[in-house]
Write a protein that holds these residues in place. Sequence first.
Motif, PDB file in Angstrom:
ATOM      1  N   ALA A  36       0.828  -1.211   0.000  1.00  0.00           N
ATOM      2  CA  ALA A  36       0.000   0.000   0.000  1.00  0.00           C
ATOM      3  C   ALA A  36       0.864   1.263   0.000  1.00  0.00           C
ATOM      4  O   ALA A  36       0.603   2.209  -0.748  1.00  0.00           O
ATOM      5  CB  ALA A  36      -0.934  -0.007   1.214  1.00  0.00           C
ATOM      6  N   VAL A  37       1.911   1.275   0.816  1.00  0.00           N
ATOM      7  CA  VAL A  37       2.804   2.439   0.865  1.00  0.00           C
ATOM      8  C   VAL A  37       3.536   2.598  -0.469  1.00  0.00           C
ATOM      9  O   VAL A  37       3.690   3.711  -0.985  1.00  0.00           O
ATOM     10  CB  VAL A  37       3.791   2.316   2.045  1.00  0.00           C
ATOM     11  CG1 VAL A  37       4.887   3.363   1.961  1.00  0.00           C
ATOM     12  CG2 VAL A  37       3.054   2.425   3.366  1.00  0.00           C
ATOM     13  N   SER A  38       3.982   1.503  -1.058  1.00  0.00           N
ATOM     14  CA  SER A  38       4.667   1.567  -2.355  1.00  0.00           C
ATOM     15  C   SER A  38       3.732   2.091  -3.436  1.00  0.00           C
ATOM     16  O   SER A  38       4.126   2.938  -4.257  1.00  0.00           O
ATOM     17  CB  SER A  38       5.187   0.190  -2.752  1.00  0.00           C
ATOM     18  OG  SER A  38       6.114  -0.272  -1.806  1.00  0.00           O
ATOM     19  N   ALA A  39       2.511   1.614  -3.462  1.00  0.00           N
ATOM     20  CA  ALA A  39       1.546   2.088  -4.463  1.00  0.00           C
ATOM     21  C   ALA A  39       1.268   3.572  -4.274  1.00  0.00           C
ATOM     22  O   ALA A  39       1.180   4.333  -5.248  1.00  0.00           O
ATOM     23  CB  ALA A  39       0.260   1.273  -4.366  1.00  0.00           C
ATOM     24  N   ALA A  40       1.159   4.011  -3.025  1.00  0.00           N
ATOM     25  CA  ALA A  40       0.930   5.439  -2.759  1.00  0.00           C
ATOM     26  C   ALA A  40       2.135   6.268  -3.201  1.00  0.00           C
ATOM     27  O   ALA A  40       1.982   7.356  -3.768  1.00  0.00           O
ATOM     28  CB  ALA A  40       0.642   5.655  -1.274  1.00  0.00           C
ATOM     29  N   GLY A  41       3.337   5.771  -2.970  1.00  0.00           N
ATOM     30  CA  GLY A  41       4.549   6.486  -3.387  1.00  0.00           C
ATOM     31  C   GLY A  41       4.654   6.620  -4.892  1.00  0.00           C
ATOM     32  O   GLY A  41       4.960   7.686  -5.424  1.00  0.00           O
ATOM     33  N   VAL A  42       4.376   5.521  -5.600  1.00  0.00           N
ATOM     34  CA  VAL A  42       4.412   5.554  -7.073  1.00  0.00           C
ATOM     35  C   VAL A  42       3.330   6.485  -7.606  1.00  0.00           C
ATOM     36  O   VAL A  42       3.560   7.290  -8.512  1.00  0.00           O
ATOM     37  CB  VAL A  42       4.262   4.129  -7.652  1.00  0.00           C
ATOM     38  CG1 VAL A  42       4.036   4.163  -9.152  1.00  0.00           C
ATOM     39  CG2 VAL A  42       5.487   3.293  -7.312  1.00  0.00           C
ATOM     40  N   GLY A  43       2.159   6.412  -7.017  1.00  0.00           N
ATOM     41  CA  GLY A  43       1.073   7.304  -7.448  1.00  0.00           C
ATOM     42  C   GLY A  43       1.405   8.764  -7.178  1.00  0.00           C
ATOM     43  O   GLY A  43       1.152   9.636  -8.008  1.00  0.00           O
ATOM     44  N   GLY A  44       1.995   9.043  -6.007  1.00  0.00           N
ATOM     45  CA  GLY A  44       2.393  10.423  -5.681  1.00  0.00           C
ATOM     46  C   GLY A  44       3.450  10.946  -6.644  1.00  0.00           C
ATOM     47  O   GLY A  44       3.398  12.083  -7.098  1.00  0.00           O
ATOM     48  N   ALA A  45       4.423  10.097  -6.969  1.00  0.00           N
ATOM     49  CA  ALA A  45       5.470  10.492  -7.923  1.00  0.00           C
ATOM     50  C   ALA A  45       4.871  10.746  -9.303  1.00  0.00           C
ATOM     51  O   ALA A  45       5.259  11.697  -9.992  1.00  0.00           O
ATOM     52  CB  ALA A  45       6.542   9.419  -7.996  1.00  0.00           C
ATOM     53  N   ALA A  46       3.915   9.905  -9.710  1.00  0.00           N
ATOM     54  CA  ALA A  46       3.276  10.088 -11.012  1.00  0.00           C
ATOM     55  C   ALA A  46       2.499  11.400 -11.071  1.00  0.00           C
ATOM     56  O   ALA A  46       2.414  12.036 -12.125  1.00  0.00           O
ATOM     57  CB  ALA A  46       2.355   8.914 -11.311  1.00  0.00           C
ATOM     58  N   VAL A  47       1.949  11.823  -9.957  1.00  0.00           N
ATOM     59  CA  VAL A  47       1.208  13.093  -9.919  1.00  0.00           C
ATOM     60  C   VAL A  47       2.168  14.271  -9.835  1.00  0.00           C
ATOM     61  O   VAL A  47       1.981  15.291 -10.508  1.00  0.00           O
ATOM     62  CB  VAL A  47       0.231  13.110  -8.720  1.00  0.00           C
ATOM     63  CG1 VAL A  47      -0.340  14.485  -8.486  1.00  0.00           C
ATOM     64  CG2 VAL A  47      -0.889  12.104  -8.953  1.00  0.00           C
ATOM     65  N   LEU A  48       3.235  14.178  -9.032  1.00  0.00           N
ATOM     66  CA  LEU A  48       4.145  15.304  -8.811  1.00  0.00           C
ATOM     67  C   LEU A  48       5.099  15.560  -9.974  1.00  0.00           C
ATOM     68  O   LEU A  48       5.466  16.702 -10.217  1.00  0.00           O
ATOM     69  CB  LEU A  48       4.954  15.081  -7.533  1.00  0.00           C
ATOM     70  CG  LEU A  48       4.185  15.219  -6.234  1.00  0.00           C
ATOM     71  CD1 LEU A  48       5.087  14.913  -5.045  1.00  0.00           C
ATOM     72  CD2 LEU A  48       3.598  16.614  -6.099  1.00  0.00           C
ATOM     73  N   TYR A  49       5.522  14.527 -10.686  1.00  0.00           N
ATOM     74  CA  TYR A  49       6.502  14.718 -11.755  1.00  0.00           C
ATOM     75  C   TYR A  49       6.059  15.742 -12.802  1.00  0.00           C
ATOM     76  O   TYR A  49       6.815  16.653 -13.121  1.00  0.00           O
ATOM     77  CB  TYR A  49       6.858  13.385 -12.426  1.00  0.00           C
ATOM     78  CG  TYR A  49       7.859  13.559 -13.530  1.00  0.00           C
ATOM     79  CD1 TYR A  49       9.197  13.766 -13.237  1.00  0.00           C
ATOM     80  CD2 TYR A  49       7.461  13.564 -14.867  1.00  0.00           C
ATOM     81  CE1 TYR A  49      10.126  13.957 -14.244  1.00  0.00           C
ATOM     82  CE2 TYR A  49       8.380  13.755 -15.879  1.00  0.00           C
ATOM     83  CZ  TYR A  49       9.712  13.955 -15.562  1.00  0.00           C
ATOM     84  OH  TYR A  49      10.621  14.155 -16.559  1.00  0.00           O
ATOM     85  N   PRO A  50       4.851  15.649 -13.355  1.00  0.00           N
ATOM     86  CA  PRO A  50       4.445  16.672 -14.336  1.00  0.00           C
ATOM     87  C   PRO A  50       4.366  18.075 -13.733  1.00  0.00           C
ATOM     88  O   PRO A  50       4.698  19.053 -14.395  1.00  0.00           O
ATOM     89  CB  PRO A  50       3.065  16.210 -14.806  1.00  0.00           C
ATOM     90  CG  PRO A  50       2.941  14.795 -14.392  1.00  0.00           C
ATOM     91  CD  PRO A  50       3.845  14.604 -13.235  1.00  0.00           C
ATOM     92  N   LEU A  51       3.950  18.152 -12.479  1.00  0.00           N
ATOM     93  CA  LEU A  51       3.862  19.466 -11.839  1.00  0.00           C
ATOM     94  C   LEU A  51       5.238  20.097 -11.658  1.00  0.00           C
ATOM     95  O   LEU A  51       5.428  21.289 -11.898  1.00  0.00           O
ATOM     96  CB  LEU A  51       3.163  19.345 -10.483  1.00  0.00           C
ATOM     97  CG  LEU A  51       1.695  18.931 -10.518  1.00  0.00           C
ATOM     98  CD1 LEU A  51       1.174  18.714  -9.105  1.00  0.00           C
ATOM     99  CD2 LEU A  51       0.868  19.970 -11.234  1.00  0.00           C
ATOM    100  N   ILE A  52       6.206  19.307 -11.253  1.00  0.00           N
ATOM    101  CA  ILE A  52       7.553  19.829 -11.036  1.00  0.00           C
ATOM    102  C   ILE A  52       8.264  20.086 -12.357  1.00  0.00           C
ATOM    103  O   ILE A  52       8.916  21.109 -12.536  1.00  0.00           O
ATOM    104  CB  ILE A  52       8.363  18.861 -10.147  1.00  0.00           C
ATOM    105  CG1 ILE A  52       7.760  18.857  -8.736  1.00  0.00           C
ATOM    106  CG2 ILE A  52       9.832  19.251 -10.088  1.00  0.00           C
ATOM    107  CD1 ILE A  52       8.318  17.802  -7.827  1.00  0.00           C
ATOM    108  N   SER A  53       8.124  19.189 -13.316  1.00  0.00           N
ATOM    109  CA  SER A  53       8.830  19.357 -14.592  1.00  0.00           C
ATOM    110  C   SER A  53       8.317  20.554 -15.385  1.00  0.00           C
ATOM    111  O   SER A  53       9.071  21.159 -16.136  1.00  0.00           O
ATOM    112  CB  SER A  53       8.742  18.088 -15.428  1.00  0.00           C
ATOM    113  OG  SER A  53       7.408  17.841 -15.812  1.00  0.00           O
ATOM    114  N   GLN A  54       7.071  20.940 -15.210  1.00  0.00           N
ATOM    115  CA  GLN A  54       6.565  22.100 -15.952  1.00  0.00           C
ATOM    116  C   GLN A  54       7.154  23.400 -15.415  1.00  0.00           C
ATOM    117  O   GLN A  54       7.100  24.428 -16.063  1.00  0.00           O
ATOM    118  CB  GLN A  54       5.031  22.138 -15.942  1.00  0.00           C
ATOM    119  CG  GLN A  54       4.386  22.306 -14.592  1.00  0.00           C
ATOM    120  CD  GLN A  54       4.144  23.746 -14.194  1.00  0.00           C
ATOM    121  OE1 GLN A  54       4.088  24.623 -15.026  1.00  0.00           O
ATOM    122  NE2 GLN A  54       4.010  23.961 -12.911  1.00  0.00           N
ATOM    123  N   MET A  55       7.744  23.370 -14.212  1.00  0.00           N
ATOM    124  CA  MET A  55       8.377  24.568 -13.660  1.00  0.00           C
ATOM    125  C   MET A  55       9.800  24.766 -14.167  1.00  0.00           C
ATOM    126  O   MET A  55      10.389  25.812 -13.941  1.00  0.00           O
ATOM    127  CB  MET A  55       8.377  24.497 -12.128  1.00  0.00           C
ATOM    128  CG  MET A  55       7.006  24.647 -11.522  1.00  0.00           C
ATOM    129  SD  MET A  55       7.064  24.788  -9.746  1.00  0.00           S
ATOM    130  CE  MET A  55       6.899  23.081  -9.270  1.00  0.00           C
TER     131      MET A  55
END
Length: 196
Positions: A36-55
Amino acid sequence: MADATGAAAAEPKNIGETSETGEGGVRRRDFINIAAVSAAGVGGAAVLYPLISQMAPSADVLAESTTEVDVSAIEPGQAIKAVFRKQPLFVRRLTPKEIEEANAVPLSALRDPETLAERTKDGHLDMLVTMGVCTHLGCVPLGAAEGENKGEFGGYFCPCHGSSYDTAARIRKGPAPTNLVVPDYVFSSDTTITVG
């Protein structure tokens, strides 16, 4: 009767069920928590990567982060204007007389004390590189082009509010609080500077 009750208490309630402290239950629960923690981490990274890379700065912004200027054609006493990060950049080759005048000014007479040597690079005392933006309210001073008013100190003159800079682009008179800014730059060759 006591034996029958004790035996009944020791038996599991359902067939195939393990106790809470049993080794199989702990391992299963740990696996579920880790998954569950691993799935949450992967999901969080998938959401944050586009937000950070657009900056991150785009290619055109990165291209403007440095400016190369050929200084080989600048004669002593002459200045050129260039553009660095969408702002004017002044590059002036000082004459021996202008260098002498700048060095003759006592630091105690300056509002923002800096020597000419502190404002230029070693071995290139005659080459002064400054931003072409008055430190008062951001106007572009005169004095870089041929025939422009250089002010009473022979450097630059801001027509907006009358700030006068000397041959080392140090503030000498007027409302500007500090000297013209010297950006980060290096001599990439004897005839080329890279600003930024």
